[in-house]
Design an enzyme around this catalytic site. Structure first.
Site, PDB file in Angstrom:
ATOM      1  N   GLY A 134      23.369  -0.715  23.886  1.00  0.00           N
ATOM      2  CA  GLY A 134      23.882   0.708  24.003  1.00  0.00           C
ATOM      3  C   GLY A 134      22.846   1.779  24.164  1.00  0.00           C
ATOM      4  O   GLY A 134      22.742   2.621  25.093  1.00  0.00           O
ATOM      5  N   ALA A 135      21.991   1.430  23.161  1.00  0.00           N
ATOM      6  CA  ALA A 135      20.517   2.499  23.193  1.00  0.00           C
ATOM      7  C   ALA A 135      19.543   1.514  22.332  1.00  0.00           C
ATOM      8  O   ALA A 135      20.097   0.965  21.604  1.00  0.00           O
ATOM      9  CB  ALA A 135      20.988   3.722  22.741  1.00  0.00           C
ATOM     10  N   MET A 136      18.329   1.992  22.371  1.00  0.00           N
ATOM     11  CA  MET A 136      17.271   1.537  21.469  1.00  0.00           C
ATOM     12  C   MET A 136      16.246   2.550  21.262  1.00  0.00           C
ATOM     13  O   MET A 136      15.705   3.356  22.170  1.00  0.00           O
ATOM     14  CB  MET A 136      16.408   0.595  22.329  1.00  0.00           C
ATOM     15  N   GLU A 137      16.036   2.642  19.978  1.00  0.00           N
ATOM     16  CA  GLU A 137      15.528   3.931  19.374  1.00  0.00           C
ATOM     17  C   GLU A 137      13.831   3.617  19.452  1.00  0.00           C
ATOM     18  O   GLU A 137      13.095   4.224  18.607  1.00  0.00           O
ATOM     19  CB  GLU A 137      15.744   3.952  17.990  1.00  0.00           C
ATOM     20  N   ASN A 138      13.332   3.138  20.511  1.00  0.00           N
ATOM     21  CA  ASN A 138      11.974   3.189  20.739  1.00  0.00           C
ATOM     22  C   ASN A 138      11.092   4.526  20.536  1.00  0.00           C
ATOM     23  O   ASN A 138      11.850   5.455  20.847  1.00  0.00           O
ATOM     24  CB  ASN A 138      11.575   2.792  22.152  1.00  0.00           C
TER      25      ASN A 138
ATOM     26  N   GLU B 194      20.262  -0.087  10.184  1.00  0.00           N
ATOM     27  CA  GLU B 194      21.500   0.169  11.238  1.00  0.00           C
ATOM     28  C   GLU B 194      22.620   0.748  10.381  1.00  0.00           C
ATOM     29  O   GLU B 194      23.241   1.822  10.675  1.00  0.00           O
ATOM     30  CB  GLU B 194      21.652  -1.100  11.669  1.00  0.00           C
TER      31      GLU B 194
ATOM     32  N   HIS C  32      16.950   7.313  13.792  1.00  0.00           N
ATOM     33  CA  HIS C  32      16.153   6.314  13.603  1.00  0.00           C
ATOM     34  C   HIS C  32      14.552   6.966  13.602  1.00  0.00           C
ATOM     35  O   HIS C  32      13.548   6.040  13.123  1.00  0.00           O
ATOM     36  CB  HIS C  32      16.220   5.328  14.863  1.00  0.00           C
TER      37      HIS C  32
ATOM     38  N   HIS D 100      22.407   8.756  16.669  1.00  0.00           N
ATOM     39  CA  HIS D 100      22.129   7.833  15.836  1.00  0.00           C
ATOM     40  C   HIS D 100      20.481   7.212  16.147  1.00  0.00           C
ATOM     41  O   HIS D 100      19.897   7.039  15.160  1.00  0.00           O
ATOM     42  CB  HIS D 100      22.828   6.454  16.332  1.00  0.00           C
ATOM     43  N   GLU D 101      20.523   7.519  17.467  1.00  0.00           N
ATOM     44  CA  GLU D 101      18.915   6.985  17.813  1.00  0.00           C
ATOM     45  C   GLU D 101      18.037   7.843  17.074  1.00  0.00           C
ATOM     46  O   GLU D 101      16.835   7.729  16.975  1.00  0.00           O
ATOM     47  CB  GLU D 101      18.897   6.971  19.408  1.00  0.00           C
TER      48      GLU D 101
HETATM   49 ZN   LIG Z   1      20.471   1.692  15.272  1.00  0.00          ZN
END
Ligand SMILES: [Zn+2]
Ligand SMILES: *[C@@H]1O[C@H](CO)[C@@H](O)[C@H](O)[C@H]1NC(C)=O
Ligand SMILES: *[C@@H]1O[C@H](CO)[C@@H](O)[C@H](O)[C@H]1NC(C)=O
Ligand SMILES: *[C@@H]1O[C@H](CO)[C@@H](O)[C@H](O)[C@H]1NC(C)=O
Ligand SMILES: *[C@@H]1O[C@H](CO)[C@@H](O)[C@H](O)[C@H]1NC(C)=O
Length: 961
Positions: free
Chosen positions: A345-349, A404, A385, A381-382
């Site tokens: 869905g998404a990635m918190e790079n 998470e 992080h 959410h991202e």
């Molecule tokens: Zn997450």
């Protein structure tokens, strides 16, 4: 991962109700890797074949262990990569690169293990790598090198040893394939104005950084990264940090640009990101001391203003978290980018967050407010992080739940700050807590936290990305923050982040800091230490149901199991007993919080006066269910029917949800639960209706193919009609939408439930709207909020003409959120041949993108007509599906739960077991757990149906007579 590898928390008012009343798609959460055939298998180095072949049992050699030894510690990497966005003469897309890593020797050793997967090292024949000493240290010569395929290492044995505290430099050059496999460094394609465009992007979490460059690929192995990208003129290059300079130069006869980036902060390999694309951005910077915020996407999308909403909320959300954590944003910029092909869905790079388009882009013309809500929560959410997870990282993947679960909890706080009128904080009930309850009430569940030694292989790591980690994690952390109070929770959090900044920690470190914060708060009285309270919630699976007997004041607890006769094989050091905080009210007045610390206890206050009722688990702040003696249930029922507003909104939802679940587990009578739905004709709030709908959906799952269906439809038609009429009047005959955010959700429920139960005005409306659109395809006048419902109903009521129209629109549309609505509507048809044709489309990536295939199959299965077709399809093509999607986690395991959701006969159970047997050799990969759960659920449903069907039928008949 961000809401990670592929997130998809569907607010689908479960598809079952109406083929797919895919009402509002909120975050879904799942993982898919779509694996191409391993085209670039690595050849082992000649002459130095692996001492243990990959299939032989693990030896005790360090290179056969999945965890790195503690001998070396990386300091920084210099990585240069050149992704080539045109096909080479062999028909492959490739990238080339060079990378050096400076590392300190911690313990003397003659061995270097560094992760390296699917890369061809090209330095020079035989050696693969160069080793040098730094700061005048002499490096030993390399004796031999080889690839250890199973554990994904480049192994380097040395003639002499590396000396403690000395720093060395290991240098490699390599080639890799820029495949469309959605992990590591990969490519994605899209069309813009009729031209195919290729972009290169990364998804490193959890273990794919090693596919982009050799690295010590464990989260605690933090280092600084100096990244340089070589790219074609006309493209931009992005990475975690800001670019320093770009230089035009010629390489191998190509004109290229070399973009260098500032050194990153000390960070984990799984958070590294780099992208080369032709995107553009929109940005806003009030003044220079603000963090630079940019939203990137396809040029057309940015020009249409689709990035504006995300841009509008990013600054407020960052502000919120700075205050909440009491720590400023750790980086100098924040890029967020929407990708056309992305499984997560998404990635918190860190500093460069990647999203699916639907999780970042909002088109005011076509997006529903549910789409907007999804964007707000995923972005929150991202961004959460950026501190929790990125600045301070859990030492190993066994603690993923904390990372998470935490982000899944505070995403509601961040979104609430950005959109204070949305009632976001309450919605966690629907999207996380109920989800967690559902899987955690099975014996096949598992504890939140597991031991470090139990998680080693990439497959084991990938299995950690599941509902328990995200949603139960969120639920227990929310409970913790409520009994500590938000202030104490935030204080502990802040000192924790301070102490471990740029380093790593374990969950127990967080408990320490929360305990400290609690100790410094005079009025806060805890019955036990934070560790002791919380360990019961994280180290044992499941949750309790408490029973309050208002006749005596007795309260007791019991491990709640959906199937009361199932046998719990997993033992617990705490005997499945919990320390339970009980917030409660008496006849509408909140009382002092109680704790249940034993199996059973007397609490005199819980014995109220004659006419009074007791309601426990106020606002569902605790992660447990509640049962009462029948007298109290009846008083609650009376209160609901006379003046439901005296019971808080969340608890109205909870009463329904608890009652149905307890009935499902044969703890209370099903008719008692059904009686709770009678007050719904007066309910106008979203959360209770949504809760009711979900409970009713699970009834539909077992009753929509037998004689209960008719009377049940008639009853619900009666219950929803007032809601439908209410919206007819407040929306001037469906020409406007209500002003309130959640009222807009309720409006959708009114429409979809009215249509699916056969309210004539409803189907006239939806058919009319769709017909209008078909006559004038350039102008879709259906309100974005209502589109999912309208499309689905029109397709269900129509034939091939409607279907083909919808398909044509789906292929044409360039807005991802709209595409999702059209795509799920296609599965609503009642015509088997159309459904079968659609199923076949999932095998052709030209028709249905790989990332969406399993979700299409799932939504076809949720259609009562499509379910048997989807089941046949999955069984016939299991080998293929497994090969393509099998190693991922979420969406793949959802496939199984979707196609088996209606199973409730012995014959279906038999089929399921046969399926398990037949495919034992192929395997079930990440769906193994889901399969086990399906068997367990089917067994339970068979029994429940036998015991309850007659009563339910009678009740519905008597209510509609
Ligand atoms: Zn997450
Ligand atoms: C490959 O291995 C053989 C046998 O050990 C050796 O004779 C040959 O020189 C090696 N070739 C290379 C390119 O290392
Ligand atoms: C790594 O890159 C940095 C920044 O470009 C440079 O200063 C440094 O000398 C490089 N280190 C080595 C060992 O090449
Ligand atoms: C890596 O080497 C293998 C074996 O020589 C070859 O088949 C593959 O195409 C190479 N991959 C790349 C990206 O060059
Ligand atoms: C973004 O904010 C601006 C300024 O407040 C506002 O005019 C605009 O409508 C907002 N855009 C969206 C999509 O919310």
């Amino acid at each position: 991962m961000g809401k990670g590898y592929y997130i998809s928390k569907q607010l689908a008012v479960t598809a079952v109700l109406l083929a797919a009343v895919a009402v509002i798609t909120i975050i879904a959460l799942s993982i898919v890797y779509s694996k191409e055939k391993a085209k670039n298998e690595l050849k082992l180095n000649n002459g130095t074949t692996s001492p243990a072949s990959p299939t032989s049992p693990p030896s005790n050699e360090p290179w056969d262990k999945y965890r790195l030894p503690d001998t070396l510690s990386p300091q920084y990497y210099n990585v240069t990569l050149w992704p080539q966005l045109t096909m080479d003469s062999q028909g492959m897309y490739i990238f080339t690169g060079e990378s050096g890593v400076a590392f300190t020797c911690v313990r003397e050793t003659d061995l270097i293990l560094i992760h390296c997967h699917k890369l061809n090292l090209t330095l020079f024949e035989g050696w693969h790598a160069k080793l040098m000493g730094m700061h005048n240290t002499e490096a030993p010569a390399i004796r031999k090198t080889w690839f250890q395929k199973e554990t994904q290492y480049l192994v380097i044995q040395l003639e002499g040893t590396l000396k403690p505290e000395k720093v060395y430099w290991l240098y490699t050059e390599f080639r890799g394939e820029l495949a469309d496999d959605l992990e590591g460094f990969y490519r994605s394609e899209y069309e813009e104005n009729g031209v195919k465009k290729v972009l290169a992007i990364t998804q490193m979490q959890a273990t794919s950084a090693r596919k982009a460059f050799p690295c010590f690929d464990e989260p605690a192995m933090k280092a600084i990264f100096h990244i340089t990208l070589i790219h074609e003129p006309g493209t931009v290059a992005l990475s975690n940090s800001q670019d320093i300079d770009s230089e035009n130069l010629k390489m191998n006869g190509h004109d290229v640009i070399r973009t260098r980036f500032e050194p990153t902060k000390r960070m984990s390999t799984y958070l590294v990101a780099f992208i080369v694309c032709e995107f553009t951005y929109t940005s806003k910077q009030k003044d220079n001391k603000d963090v630079m915020v940019r939203i990137w996407a396809r040029k057309n999308a940015i020009e249409e203003g689709q990035g504006d909403y995300a841009l509008n909320i990013t600054q407020p959300i960052l502000e919120f978290f700075e205050k909440y954590y009491n720590a400023s944003y750790p980086l100098s910029k924040s890029d967020q980018i929407a990708l056309p092909d992305f499984n997560a869905g998404a990635m918190e790079n860190w500093g460069l967050v990647t999203y699916r388009e639907t999780a970042l882009l909002f088109d005011p013309q076509t997006s529903a407010n549910g789409n907007k809500q999804r964007i707000a929560t995923v972005v929150a959410h991202e961004l959460a992080h950026m501190w929790f997870g990125n600045l301070v990282t859990l030492k190993w993947w066994n603690d993923l739940w904390l990372n998470e679960g935490f982000a899944s909890y505070v995403e509601y706080l961040g979104a609430d700050y950005a959109e204070p009128t949305w009632n976001m904080k309450d919605q966690i009930i629907l999207y996380d807590i109920y989800r967690a309850f559902a899987v955690d009430s099975l014996v096949s569940s598992h504890p939140l936290s597991c031991k470090e030694e139990e998680v080693n292989t990439p497959a084991e790591i990938s299995q950690m990305f599941n509902t328990i980690s995200y949603s139960k994690g969120a639920a227990v952390l929310r409970m913790l923050s409520q009994f500590l109070t938000e202030t104490v929770f935030a204080k502990g959090l802040s000192t924790y982040l301070n102490q471990f900044a740029f380093g790593s920690s374990t969950y127990s470190d967080l408990w320490d800091h929360l305990q400290n914060a609690a100790d410094k708060t005079p009025h806060l009285k805890l019955p036990h230490r934070v560790h002791d309270i919380m360990n019961r919630w994280i180290l044992q699976m499941g949750f309790p149901v408490i029973t309050i007997d208002t006749q005596t004041g007795n309260v007791s607890q019991k491990h709640f199991l959906l199937e009361p006769n199932s046998v719990v094989e997993r033992s617990s050091e705490f005997n499945y007993e919990w320390f339970i905080p009980i917030k409660w009210m008496k006849s509408g007045v909140e009382q002092e919080q109680l704790w249940l610390l034993q199996k059973s206890a007397m609490h005199k206050p819980l014995k109220p006066g004659k006419e009074e009722w007791v309601l426990a688990n106020l606002n569902v702040s605790g992660y447990y269910r509640v049962n009462y003696d029948i007298e109290n249930w009846k008083r609650l029922l009376d209160q609901l029917t006379t003046n439901h507003q005296k019971i808080p909104v969340i608890n109205r939802a909870q009463i329904l949800d608890d009652a149905f679940t307890l009935a499902r587990a044969s703890i209370i009578n099903v008719t008692l639960a059904l009686r709770m739905t009678k007050y719904l004709s007066m309910e106008r709030e979203y959360i209770p209706w949504e809760a009711a709908l979900r409970s009713l959906s699970s009834l539909y799952e077992v009753f929509d193919r037998n004689e209960v269906y008719g009377p049940m439809q008639a009853y619900l038609r009666k219950q929803v009609k007032p809601l439908f009429d209410h919206f007819t009047s407040v929306t001037a005959n469906w020409t406007t939408v209500p002003a309130g955010h959640t009222d807009q959700f309720t409006q959708i429920i009114a429409l979809s439930l009215a249509c699916s139960t056969g309210v004539q005005e409803c189907s006239d409306l939806t058919k009319g709207w769709f017909r209008q659109w078909m006559q004038d395809p350039e102008h879709n006048r259906i309100h974005p909020n209502l589109r999912s419902t309208v499309y689905c109903n029109a397709i269900a009521a129509g034939g091939v003409e409607e279907w083909d129209f919808c398909w044509k629109m789906f292929k044409k549309v360039t807005i991802a959120a709209e595409a999702v609505k059209l795509r799920s509507a296609l599965s609503c048809t009642k015509q088997p041949w159309l459904l079968n044709r659609f199923l076949e489309y999932t095998l052709d990536p030209e028709k249905i993108r790989k990332q969406d295939a399993t979700s299409v199959i799932g939504s076809i299965a949720s259609n009562v007509v499509g379910q048997p077709l989807a089941w046949d399809f999955v069984r016939a093509r299991w080998e293929y599906l497994f090969k393509v999607y099998g190693t991922g986690s979420f969406s793949f395991s959802r496939l199984i739960s979707d196609v088996t959701a209606r199973f409730c006969t012995p014959f279906e159970l038999h089929q399921l077991k046969q399926f398990q047997k037949d495919n034992a050799d192929v395997g079930f990969g990440s769906a193994s757990q889901a399969l086990q759960q399906a068997i367990e659920k089917t067994t339970a449903r068979i029994k429940w149906l036998a015991e309850n069907k007659e009563q339910v039928l009678k009740w519905f008949i008597s209510e509609t007579a």
